[in-house]
Design a protein around this motif. Structure first.
Motif, PDB file in Angstrom:
ATOM      1  N   GLU A 160      -5.156  -5.433  -5.514  1.00  0.00           N
ATOM      2  CA  GLU A 160      -6.225  -5.241  -4.524  1.00  0.00           C
ATOM      3  C   GLU A 160      -7.124  -6.484  -4.446  1.00  0.00           C
ATOM      4  O   GLU A 160      -7.652  -6.787  -3.376  1.00  0.00           O
ATOM      5  CB  GLU A 160      -7.042  -3.975  -4.800  1.00  0.00           C
ATOM      6  CG  GLU A 160      -6.243  -2.683  -5.004  1.00  0.00           C
ATOM      7  CD  GLU A 160      -5.261  -2.274  -3.901  1.00  0.00           C
ATOM      8  OE1 GLU A 160      -5.136  -2.999  -2.888  1.00  0.00           O
ATOM      9  OE2 GLU A 160      -4.598  -1.238  -4.061  1.00  0.00           O
ATOM     10  N   GLU A 195     -11.204  -3.340   0.052  1.00  0.00           N
ATOM     11  CA  GLU A 195     -10.291  -3.779  -1.019  1.00  0.00           C
ATOM     12  C   GLU A 195     -11.093  -4.244  -2.243  1.00  0.00           C
ATOM     13  O   GLU A 195     -10.734  -3.943  -3.376  1.00  0.00           O
ATOM     14  CB  GLU A 195      -9.409  -4.945  -0.541  1.00  0.00           C
ATOM     15  CG  GLU A 195      -8.436  -4.620   0.577  1.00  0.00           C
ATOM     16  CD  GLU A 195      -7.244  -3.791   0.115  1.00  0.00           C
ATOM     17  OE1 GLU A 195      -7.008  -3.656  -1.104  1.00  0.00           O
ATOM     18  OE2 GLU A 195      -6.551  -3.260   0.990  1.00  0.00           O
ATOM     19  N   HIS A 226      -5.417  -8.589  -2.052  1.00  0.00           N
ATOM     20  CA  HIS A 226      -5.599  -8.097  -0.676  1.00  0.00           C
ATOM     21  C   HIS A 226      -6.977  -8.510  -0.141  1.00  0.00           C
ATOM     22  O   HIS A 226      -7.120  -8.873   1.017  1.00  0.00           O
ATOM     23  CB  HIS A 226      -5.465  -6.563  -0.625  1.00  0.00           C
ATOM     24  CG  HIS A 226      -4.060  -6.096  -0.829  1.00  0.00           C
ATOM     25  ND1 HIS A 226      -3.731  -4.784  -1.051  1.00  0.00           N
ATOM     26  CD2 HIS A 226      -2.886  -6.778  -0.848  1.00  0.00           C
ATOM     27  CE1 HIS A 226      -2.426  -4.677  -1.207  1.00  0.00           C
ATOM     28  NE2 HIS A 226      -1.887  -5.876  -1.094  1.00  0.00           N
ATOM     29  N   GLU A 284       0.837  -1.211   0.000  1.00  0.00           N
ATOM     30  CA  GLU A 284       0.000   0.000   0.000  1.00  0.00           C
ATOM     31  C   GLU A 284       0.869   1.258   0.000  1.00  0.00           C
ATOM     32  O   GLU A 284       0.538   2.249  -0.665  1.00  0.00           O
ATOM     33  CB  GLU A 284      -0.965   0.014   1.199  1.00  0.00           C
ATOM     34  CG  GLU A 284      -1.871  -1.207   1.344  1.00  0.00           C
ATOM     35  CD  GLU A 284      -2.888  -1.421   0.221  1.00  0.00           C
ATOM     36  OE1 GLU A 284      -2.706  -0.881  -0.878  1.00  0.00           O
ATOM     37  OE2 GLU A 284      -3.858  -2.158   0.459  1.00  0.00           O
TER      38      GLU A 284
HETATM   39 FE   LIG Z   1      -5.035  -2.940  -0.987  1.00  0.00          FE
END
Ligand SMILES: [Fe+2]
Ligand SMILES: [Fe+2]
Length: 202
Positions: free
Chosen positions: A155, A125, A158, A72
């Motif tokens: 993402e 996310e 994530h 990030e």
């Molecule tokens: Fe992320």
């Protein structure tokens, strides 16, 4: 460049997909969206870092989330590059009410706080991932489109990481049930922002 694979709602567990008009509504505010996005990456790093502090000792969490913090922060510094290239300053921006609405849905007693924080982070996310896919398909600048295509993939990972962490610490049934509830709240949180030009507005 290939277009991102169509996202299935089930894959990201979003209760509702973004409607077709979203990009048209933010098209003329792209610089604002980029500033908002830069702040979002910074907040995503901060969320992962604060969970490392709060949940020290939970198996596997520190290692997995430290990778998220680094990714990030890398996204944040690359967003600073994007802004600089476009001659846009990272100004303060009133955030959409989205994240604060979601945080309010986190139950105050442990271990449910832990579960909800993981699932809320995962849903943020997932929605970001969906919006990045839309941006990658629609922005005119090919470099920016490629960047969003790359972020879409990170993402998505994530999202998987946060929801899998929840499944590592709670029963699959419990996680599934709570994820469904929070996904509905996520859509309400998105609507709460109205049509202000933000990454997480309606
Ligand atoms: Fe992320
Ligand atoms: Fe990111």
């Amino acid at each position: 460049m290939n277009a991102p694979a169509p996202l299935s709602r089930q894959m990201l567990n979003l209760a509702e997909p973004t409607d077709d008009g979203w990009f048209d509504r933010v098209r003329d505010h792209l610089d604002t969206i980029l500033i908002d996005h830069a702040h979002l990456e910074k907040r995503a790093a901060s969320t992962a870092l604060s969970m490392i502090f709060r949940y020290t000792g939970r198996a596997g969490l520190a290692r997995q989330l430290s990778a998220v913090v680094q990714e990030e922060m890398d996204h944040f510094s690359r967003m600073l590059d994007v802004l600089e290239t476009r001659g846009v300053e990272l100004i303060r921006l009133e955030p959409a009410p989205y994240a604060s609405r979601l945080v309010k849905a986190v139950r105050p007693q442990e271990p449910y706080t832990f579960m909800d924080k993981l699932l809320v982070a995962g849903l943020i996310e997932a929605r970001s991932c969906e919006r990045f896919a839309i941006l990658s398909e629609n922005v005119e600048d090919p470099e920016l489109a490629a960047f969003y295509r790359e972020l879409f993939e990170t993402e998505a990972m994530h999202y998987t990481l946060y929801t899998n962490l929840a499944r590592d610490h709670f029963s699959k049934e419990e996680v599934k049930e709570r994820l469904l509830e929070l996904a509905k709240i996520e859509v309400e949180a998105l609507r709460a922002g109205g049509s202000i030009p933000r990454l997480h507005s309606f």
